[in-house]
Design a protein around this motif. Structure first.
Motif, short mmCIF file in Angstrom:
data_model
loop_
_atom_site.label_atom_id
_atom_site.label_comp_id
_atom_site.label_asym_id
_atom_site.label_seq_id
_atom_site.Cartn_x
_atom_site.Cartn_y
_atom_site.Cartn_z
N PHE A 40 -4.12 -0.80 14.65
CA PHE A 40 -3.92 0.02 13.62
C PHE A 40 -3.96 1.47 12.96
O PHE A 40 -5.15 1.08 13.58
N THR A 41 -2.68 1.98 13.33
CA THR A 41 -3.28 3.88 12.96
C THR A 41 -2.85 4.35 11.77
O THR A 41 -1.33 4.06 11.85
N GLY A 42 -3.04 5.60 11.16
CA GLY A 42 -2.47 5.83 9.65
C GLY A 42 -1.96 5.31 8.80
O GLY A 42 -1.44 4.02 9.03
N ASN A 43 -2.85 5.72 7.98
CA ASN A 43 -2.66 4.78 6.57
C ASN A 43 -2.58 3.88 7.43
O ASN A 43 -1.78 2.83 6.34
N VAL A 44 -3.93 2.62 6.80
CA VAL A 44 -3.86 1.35 7.57
C VAL A 44 -4.52 0.86 5.82
O VAL A 44 -4.94 1.37 5.46
N LYS A 45 -3.37 -0.62 5.56
CA LYS A 45 -3.82 -0.78 4.60
C LYS A 45 -4.04 -2.43 4.51
O LYS A 45 -2.21 -2.65 5.00
N VAL A 46 -4.54 -3.18 4.15
CA VAL A 46 -4.76 -4.49 3.86
C VAL A 46 -4.60 -5.06 3.15
O VAL A 46 -5.31 -5.06 2.07
N VAL A 47 -3.89 -6.00 2.30
CA VAL A 47 -4.32 -6.77 1.05
C VAL A 47 -3.69 -8.16 1.61
O VAL A 47 -3.39 -8.78 1.79
N GLN A 48 -4.65 -8.90 0.39
CA GLN A 48 -5.12 -10.13 0.63
C GLN A 48 -5.09 -10.44 -0.72
O GLN A 48 -6.58 -10.10 -1.41
N GLY A 49 -4.96 -11.46 -1.79
CA GLY A 49 -5.34 -11.91 -3.06
C GLY A 49 -4.99 -10.61 -3.47
O GLY A 49 -4.24 -9.37 -3.71
N THR A 50 -6.14 -10.04 -4.63
CA THR A 50 -5.89 -9.15 -5.46
C THR A 50 -7.55 -7.93 -4.46
O THR A 50 -7.86 -6.78 -5.14
N THR A 51 -7.40 -8.39 -3.12
CA THR A 51 -8.39 -7.53 -2.21
C THR A 51 -7.78 -6.09 -1.53
O THR A 51 -6.57 -7.02 -1.07
N THR A 52 -7.91 -5.16 -1.10
CA THR A 52 -7.55 -4.19 -0.50
C THR A 52 -8.34 -3.48 0.46
O THR A 52 -9.14 -3.35 0.61
N LEU A 53 -7.90 -3.47 1.82
CA LEU A 53 -9.15 -2.55 2.31
C LEU A 53 -7.91 -1.30 3.32
O LEU A 53 -6.81 -1.43 3.59
N GLN A 54 -8.33 -0.40 3.08
CA GLN A 54 -7.22 0.80 3.59
C GLN A 54 -8.43 1.53 4.27
O GLN A 54 -10.07 2.00 4.49
N ALA A 55 -7.86 1.82 5.69
CA ALA A 55 -8.94 2.89 6.63
C ALA A 55 -7.24 3.58 7.47
O ALA A 55 -6.75 3.55 7.46
#
Length: 186
Positions: A67-82
């Motif tokens: 996954f490249t460019g503005n990666v955003k992972v959301v699970q429930g109330t939690t967010t990972l960005q990279a």
């Protein structure tokens, strides 16, 4: 003189949700290295995961998804960005496209930010090793915070199955800033 603080932090990986709970007792002086027991560290696969990125490349022969460019992972109330995220899965362990891949490890880099409510962590890069049950966040400055409580080092190592965690200074000093208002009263 010591201060007690409960510091909790939740973070999401591609197919995991980690819940970190730290109970720390520290002296007012910063240390070279800080170890703690992280209670309640758990893996969770029971909530749906939404992943967004500018590009997705699946390389089945190499057992990885990029996954490249503005990666955003959301699970429930939690967010990972990279900036980037690479998911390595075991050969013969399912497929990424069907959602049943047996994940070996997940690598994230380029301004990693993990956030859940008032809790957040930032680093330059990170690796979730599902086989070894470890999480490592690295950077010039790895910052964990909840409200006004801030923990700063250059590498955070977490053994997910035991909850043992260590914040390293990498030649400098670990810095901890605790808000007296966050202390539990007995």
């Amino acid at each position: 003189m010591s201060a007690n603080s409960a510091f909790s932090f939740r973070l999401a990986g591609t197919f995991i949700l980690l819940s970190l709970f730290v109970s720390t007792s520290v002296s007012p002086l910063a240390a070279q290295e800080k170890s703690s027991k992280m209670k309640g560290l758990q893996l969770s696969n029971d909530e749906p995961i939404q992943i967004e990125s500018d590009k997705l490349e699946i390389k089945d022969p190499e057992s990885k998804a990029i996954f490249t460019g503005n990666v955003k992972v959301v699970q429930g109330t939690t967010t990972l960005q990279a900036g980037n995220m690479v998911v390595y899965y075991k050969k013969g362990g399912g497929a990424i496209s069907s959602g049943n891949a047996d994940i070996d490890r997940i690598e994230v880099d380029k301004k990693v930010l993990l956030q859940s409510g008032t809790q957040q962590a930032s680093a330059d890069s990170g690796e979730f090793n599902m086989t070894a049950q470890t999480l490592v966040l690295k950077g010039k400055q790895v910052v964990l915070s909840e409200g006004k409580n801030v923990f700063t080092g250059c590498q955070l190592n977490v053994q997910m199955d035991t909850g043992e965690a260590q914040l390293e200074a990498c030649g400098g000093r670990v810095q901890i800033q605790l808000d007296p208002k966050s202390q539990k009263t007995n």
